[in-house]
Write a protein that holds these residues in place. Structure first.
Motif, short mmCIF file in Angstrom:
data_model
loop_
_atom_site.label_atom_id
_atom_site.label_comp_id
_atom_site.label_asym_id
_atom_site.label_seq_id
_atom_site.Cartn_x
_atom_site.Cartn_y
_atom_site.Cartn_z
N LEU A 59 0.36 12.55 -9.08
CA LEU A 59 -0.59 13.65 -8.88
C LEU A 59 0.05 14.91 -8.32
N GLY A 60 1.26 14.79 -7.80
CA GLY A 60 1.91 15.95 -7.21
C GLY A 60 1.25 16.40 -5.92
N VAL A 61 0.82 15.45 -5.11
CA VAL A 61 0.16 15.77 -3.84
C VAL A 61 0.90 15.08 -2.69
N SER A 62 0.54 15.45 -1.47
CA SER A 62 1.15 14.83 -0.30
C SER A 62 0.68 13.39 -0.15
N VAL A 63 1.60 12.53 0.25
CA VAL A 63 1.23 11.14 0.51
C VAL A 63 0.22 11.06 1.66
N GLU A 64 0.22 12.06 2.53
CA GLU A 64 -0.69 12.05 3.67
C GLU A 64 -2.15 12.14 3.23
N ASP A 65 -2.38 12.70 2.05
CA ASP A 65 -3.75 12.88 1.58
C ASP A 65 -4.28 11.68 0.81
N ILE A 66 -3.42 10.68 0.59
CA ILE A 66 -3.84 9.53 -0.20
C ILE A 66 -4.23 8.38 0.72
N SER A 67 -5.45 7.92 0.55
CA SER A 67 -5.94 6.76 1.29
C SER A 67 -6.12 5.62 0.30
N ALA A 68 -5.57 4.47 0.64
CA ALA A 68 -5.62 3.35 -0.32
C ALA A 68 -5.61 2.03 0.43
N LEU A 69 -5.99 0.98 -0.28
CA LEU A 69 -6.06 -0.35 0.31
C LEU A 69 -5.77 -1.39 -0.77
N LEU A 70 -5.03 -2.41 -0.37
CA LEU A 70 -4.76 -3.54 -1.27
C LEU A 70 -5.13 -4.83 -0.58
N MET A 71 -5.42 -5.85 -1.38
CA MET A 71 -5.73 -7.18 -0.86
C MET A 71 -4.97 -8.23 -1.66
N GLY A 72 -5.08 -9.48 -1.22
CA GLY A 72 -4.50 -10.58 -1.97
C GLY A 72 -3.09 -10.91 -1.55
N THR A 84 0.83 -1.20 0.00
CA THR A 84 0.00 0.00 0.00
C THR A 84 0.87 1.25 0.00
N ALA A 85 1.97 1.21 0.74
CA ALA A 85 2.88 2.37 0.78
C ALA A 85 3.46 2.64 -0.61
N ARG A 86 3.82 1.58 -1.31
CA ARG A 86 4.35 1.77 -2.67
C ARG A 86 3.28 2.34 -3.59
N TYR A 87 2.09 1.82 -3.50
CA TYR A 87 0.96 2.31 -4.29
C TYR A 87 0.70 3.79 -4.01
N ARG A 88 0.66 4.16 -2.74
CA ARG A 88 0.41 5.56 -2.36
C ARG A 88 1.54 6.47 -2.82
N THR A 89 2.77 5.96 -2.74
CA THR A 89 3.93 6.74 -3.19
C THR A 89 3.81 7.08 -4.66
N PHE A 90 3.50 6.08 -5.49
CA PHE A 90 3.43 6.31 -6.92
C PHE A 90 2.24 7.21 -7.29
N LEU A 91 1.14 7.09 -6.56
CA LEU A 91 0.00 7.98 -6.78
C LEU A 91 0.38 9.42 -6.46
N ALA A 92 1.07 9.61 -5.33
CA ALA A 92 1.49 10.96 -4.93
C ALA A 92 2.45 11.55 -5.96
N MET A 93 3.36 10.74 -6.47
CA MET A 93 4.31 11.22 -7.47
C MET A 93 3.59 11.63 -8.75
#
Length: 314
Positions: free
Chosen positions: A164-177, A153-162
């Motif tokens: 979108l150009g936003v803070s990682v703190e604002d990204i909420s995400a979840l993975l399964m499997g 999830t941290a990797r997913y949030r990191t790449f989303l933040a990169m």
């Protein structure tokens, strides 16, 4: 009031860095253990080095390195990073057989020295190794947990933040499997500052980010050439340790034993859980979309194949 006791089995990069994060957060006293041999003094050296940073960062944790499981006795949390990485020419079965043997030897000792501990498994292949830890320790399933979902999830949030150009703190995400190429990022549970990700990224860009997150570990191995990721895996593990030690009741994805949840019968797989002092205190069951359900089933099937292969090797 005594400090919590955290033992980390495996004093390599992941284990030592996990000790670093735990000490910096003042989570408790720390025992860093590795096997005797040519590098027998290594855990003592790392522990002493880390201890000498305590006046700089202001933590009072007692930190020792050892080769003796007696020093880990009575641990509240035991983190297991021990095992070998896959090397050129090794098959998956080779890795499974070797690490399953190591996991068995470690867990026999853990069960004797810290029978009331919560065990957090980090060794790979993760989903099979945590299943092995459950078998050997004989602990209740809620006290044997696999670390993967927090990292993925941290990797997913990191790449989303990169992107979108936003803070990682604002990204909420979840993975399964399962941990690896079949993990399932849930777009339906991904948002930025409360805004659904579908309103901010095209499906093509989101798919590319998901693919990069799935291959996040391999990307780092390719860049390092001589090792694998350790900062993020260690940080993810320390976050789980904190949730247990401080009874945080964090809702985070972990490899948890599903007996009937999500239709999984008796396997470890990444699912959202409430993590606290009792370990996995609840598995949270979500309503998945049809595509998410199909992807999750595929991931579970891959985990089952891994566990079946391990059973034939140990």
């Amino acid at each position: 009031m005594r400090r919590a006791k955290i033992s980390i089995v495996g004093a390599g990069n992941v284990g030592a860095t996990c000790a670093h994060w735990c000490a910096a957060e003042q989570l408790g006293d720390i025992v860093l253990l590795d096997i005797p041999g040519d590098m027998a003094d290594m855990p003592r050296g790392k522990a002493l080095d880390l201890r000498q940073s305590s006046p700089i960062f202001g933590f009072d944790s007692n930190i020792i390195g050892t080769n003796d499981y007696a020093d880990t006795a009575g641990s509240d949390v035991v983190v297991i990073t021990a095992g070998i990485p896959r090397k050129p020419g090794m098959s998956r079965d080779d890795l499974l057989a070797t690490n399953a043997k190591i996991m068995g030897l470690v867990c026999e000792q853990v069960a004797k020295s810290s029978p009331d501990a919560v065990v957090i498994v980090v060794s790979n292949p993760l989903d099979a190794m945590v299943q092995r830890a459950l078998q050997v320790t004989g602990f209740p399933p809620n006290r044997v947990i696999g670390q993967a979902g927090v990292l993925d999830t941290a990797r997913y949030r990191t790449f989303l933040a990169m992107e979108l150009g936003v803070s990682v703190e604002d990204i909420s995400a979840l993975l399964m499997g399962g941990h690896g190429d079949t993990m399932v990022p849930l777009a339906s549970c991904t948002s930025v500052g409360g805004i659904p990700i579908s309103q901010l990224l095209s499906q093509d860009k989101l798919d590319a980010i998901i693919d990069r997150a799935r291959k996040g570990g391999a990307e780092i191995v390719g860049l390092l050439k001589t090792g694998s990721a350790f900062y993020a895996p260690a940080g993810a593990t320390a976050q789980m340790v904190e949730a247990v030690i401080r009874d945080k009741k964090r809702l985070i994805p972990c490899a948890a034993y599903c007996d009937k949840e999500y239709g999984v019968g008796g396997y470890y797989v990444g699912v959202p859980v409430i993590l606290g002092t009792g370990g996995v205190e609840k598995i949270v069951e979500l309503e998945l979309t049809d595509s998410e359900t199909a992807a999750f089933k595929k991931s579970v099937d891959a985990v089952k194949e891994l566990v079946t292969a391990m059973a034939g090797l140990v």
